[in-house]
Design an enzyme around this catalytic site. Structure first.
Site, short mmCIF file in Angstrom:
data_model
loop_
_atom_site.label_atom_id
_atom_site.label_comp_id
_atom_site.label_asym_id
_atom_site.label_seq_id
_atom_site.Cartn_x
_atom_site.Cartn_y
_atom_site.Cartn_z
N TYR A 1 0.74 -1.16 -0.02
CA TYR A 1 0.08 -0.03 0.06
C TYR A 1 0.91 1.33 -0.04
O TYR A 1 1.88 1.40 0.70
CB TYR A 1 -0.84 -0.06 1.29
CG TYR A 1 -1.57 1.14 1.79
CD1 TYR A 1 -2.78 1.25 1.54
CD2 TYR A 1 -0.90 1.89 2.81
CE1 TYR A 1 -3.43 2.39 2.07
CE2 TYR A 1 -1.36 2.92 3.37
CZ TYR A 1 -2.94 3.26 2.99
OH TYR A 1 -3.41 4.17 3.53
N SER B 1 -4.40 9.28 7.88
CA SER B 1 -4.10 8.03 8.13
C SER B 1 -5.18 7.21 7.29
O SER B 1 -6.20 7.63 6.67
CB SER B 1 -4.08 7.69 9.64
OG SER B 1 -5.46 7.65 9.95
N LYS B 2 -4.87 5.89 7.13
CA LYS B 2 -5.98 5.00 6.53
C LYS B 2 -7.29 5.35 7.00
O LYS B 2 -8.44 5.24 6.23
CB LYS B 2 -5.50 3.42 6.77
CG LYS B 2 -5.01 2.83 5.72
CD LYS B 2 -4.85 1.28 5.86
CE LYS B 2 -3.71 0.82 5.13
NZ LYS B 2 -3.68 -0.65 5.33
N ARG B 3 -7.40 5.52 8.45
CA ARG B 3 -8.63 5.69 8.82
C ARG B 3 -9.34 7.24 8.34
O ARG B 3 -10.36 7.05 8.40
CB ARG B 3 -8.74 5.82 10.41
CG ARG B 3 -9.21 4.46 10.89
CD ARG B 3 -8.78 4.24 12.56
NE ARG B 3 -7.40 4.01 12.44
CZ ARG B 3 -6.41 4.56 13.38
NH1 ARG B 3 -6.63 5.57 14.06
NH2 ARG B 3 -5.07 4.02 13.44
N SER B 4 -8.43 7.99 7.93
CA SER B 4 -9.10 9.19 7.71
C SER B 4 -9.53 9.39 6.25
O SER B 4 -9.63 10.22 5.72
CB SER B 4 -8.20 10.54 7.97
OG SER B 4 -7.00 10.31 7.66
#
Ligand code: GLU
Length: 498
Positions: free
Chosen positions: A18, A264-267
């Site tokens: 990724y 981050s991935k979460r955002s």
């Protein structure tokens, strides 16, 4: 002693499947600095964390760099055809192939007393951590195994006991270094943990491998994310213990999300793949991320990669994190889309169009698609937007009398207006159905003080929407027969309604 005759800067991603937009920006800055100084840009693969490996990652990394036109001079490079090869005199460039080198250098540190074997069990380390936390101390290894005699260490190693090798961080020292962005940094050695250098699986940790490789590969500038700044004192100690000249350190600020926390991935969509899929152009993404954290100190806003190579200067790097502004990215992307010729733009849109056509079972031809993309080019922000509002080009809309009415117009006036357009368009020859001619002819018969009375009903009749391209553009795409048929359909439906 000078290890750096030439500027050599590496991008050293871990192959975890990724590529974060922040990694791409680090790669870009590393590349730009190398080019600015007529140096080499290297790609090294840091795969020491075997648990996080994702097959196919290296190909993905190369594909991404290739997409943004960042050329790798040395290290892991794309092979002709498929896969990758290693190129250069300082290989191998994949860390898992360099294990002997790490072992050899670790042995040197052990011999000099700068590193030691540690046999502490997971349980003991957990207990130690709990005790330290209870005392509100930062968790640190207590150098327990440093006091083992060399005979004891030998015995336990021969018995095959599980162990790691740790850095012997001296106490009571000040560790100092200069970062090109963050300036002078001093850290008390008491705050630095006895970092594991070789893990129980025999692999080095990042910290050992990065220092050994940067030195052996003659890396002149270590360009990496701000996250690594707190680890740098450990690296400085290693350089000192090996008696190696320091490279320049260039830590680049984090990219922040709207919440001002690290993106981050979460955002949301932070993988470069996602930006690619949505239809951001590589030149827009490069231009945008170059300015995220770097100030050219001029008014210039648009930069091609070649222009960036000349203009980039690490002095323009900010210390503070840069907020990722999606609106600005969209705006920049729209700018680069507008620079494309219609043919280029159609080629870029084709995958999205093909998927749309197949899904909706629509048969069409390139003549029509060329026209659609020409009309829509100035309206889309990213390539995937192309299929958002194009149904009406393929399917006649259901007339909506309320929507057709212009301002305070009555239904009788509406029919008159549509018939006026219909008469004019029916008299035009097929070859006159081009935007300029249609516009000129329709404006001639429109009331100059209230053009909407003619153009609004016409536009809604052909598009079925409150917002759409101009009626001239739509009539050009649809052609004479279809335009007339939609007008007639609208008139009939109002008559039936009345
Ligand atoms: N492998 C590290 C990463 O992916 C590299 C950090 C560095 O450039 O030193 O973040």
């Amino acid at each position: 002693m000078n290890n750096f005759k030439k500027t050599r800067i590496r991008f050293a991603p871990s192959p975890t499947g990724y590529i974060h937009i922040g990694n791409l920006r680090t790669a870009l800055y590393a590349y730009l600095l190398a080019k600015k100084e007529q140096g080499d840009f290297l790609l090294r693969i840091e795969d020491t964390d075997q648990a996080r490996l994702v097959p196919g990652s290296i190909e993905k990394i190369l594909e991404t760099l290739n997409w943004v036109k960042i050329k790798v001079d040395e290290g892991v490079v794309a092979a002709e055809g498929e896969g990758f090869v290693e190129k250069g005199d300082f290989g191998p460039y994949v860390q898992s192939k360099r294990l002997e080198l790490y072992q050899k250098h670790t042995q040197e540190l052990i011999n000099k007393g700068h590193a030691y074997h540690c046999f502490c069990s997971r349980e003991r380390l957990a207990e130690l951590r709990e005790e330290q936390q209870a005392r509100r101390e930062a968790p640190m290894y207590d150098k327990h195994c440093l006091s083992l005699s060399s005979e004891e260490v030998e015995k336990r190693l021969t018995a095959g006991e599980k162990h790691v090798v740790r850095l012997n961080v001296p106490r009571g020292e000040l560790i100092e270094f200069k970062d090109e962005v963050y300036g002078k940094i001093s850290i008390k050695s008491e705050t630095v943990d006895d970092q594991v250098l070789i893990k129980a699986d025999g692999f080095p940790t990042y910290h050992l491998a990065v220092v050994v490789d940067d030195y052996l590969m003659k890396i002149s500038h270590v360009v990496r994310g701000e996250d690594w700044l707190p680890s740098t004192p450990k690296h400085i100690l290693l350089y000192k213990f090996f008696n190696w000249e320091l490279p320049k350190f260039v830590h680049v600020p984090n990219i922040l999300g709207g919440n001002r926390k690290k993106l981050s991935k979460r955002s949301g969509d932070v993988s470069v793949d996602e930006f690619m899929k949505k239809g951001y152009l590589p030149e827009a993404l490069v231009n945008f991320i170059a300015l995220l954290g770097w100030n050219p100190k001029t008014e210039q806003e648009y930069f091609s990669l070649a222009e960036l190579e000349k203009a980039f200067n690490p002095e323009g790097l900010h210390k503070a994190g840069a907020v990722f502004d999606y609106k600005k990215l969209d705006w920049m992307n729209a700018h680069y889309i507008k620079q494309k010729t219609n043919e280029e733009f159609l080629a870029l849109c084709r995958p999205y169009l093909e998927e749309y056509l197949a899904k909706n079972n629509i048969k069409t031809n390139d003549d029509k698609l060329v026209k659609i993309v020409e009309v829509e080019k100035g309206r889309v922000k990213k390539l995937s937007d192309i299929v958002e509002n194009i149904d009406f080009y393929f399917k006649a809309p259901q007339p909506d009398v309320k929507m057709l009415l212009w301002k305070k117009m009555t239904e009788v006036e509406l029919i008159e207006s549509l018939k006026k357009s219909l008469d004019l368009l029916s008299d035009l020859a097929e070859e006159d159905f081009n935007v300029a001619k249609l516009q000129a002819e329709l404006l001639k018969i429109a009331d100059s003080s209230d053009r909407g009375a003619l153009l609004w009903p016409l536009r809604v009749a052909v598009s079925g929407a409150k917002k759409s391209p101009s009626p001239f553009e739509i009539a050009w795409v649809l052609g004479k027969d279809e335009t007339i048929s939609r007008l007639e359909k609208a008139i009939k439906s109002i008559e039936l309604n009345g």
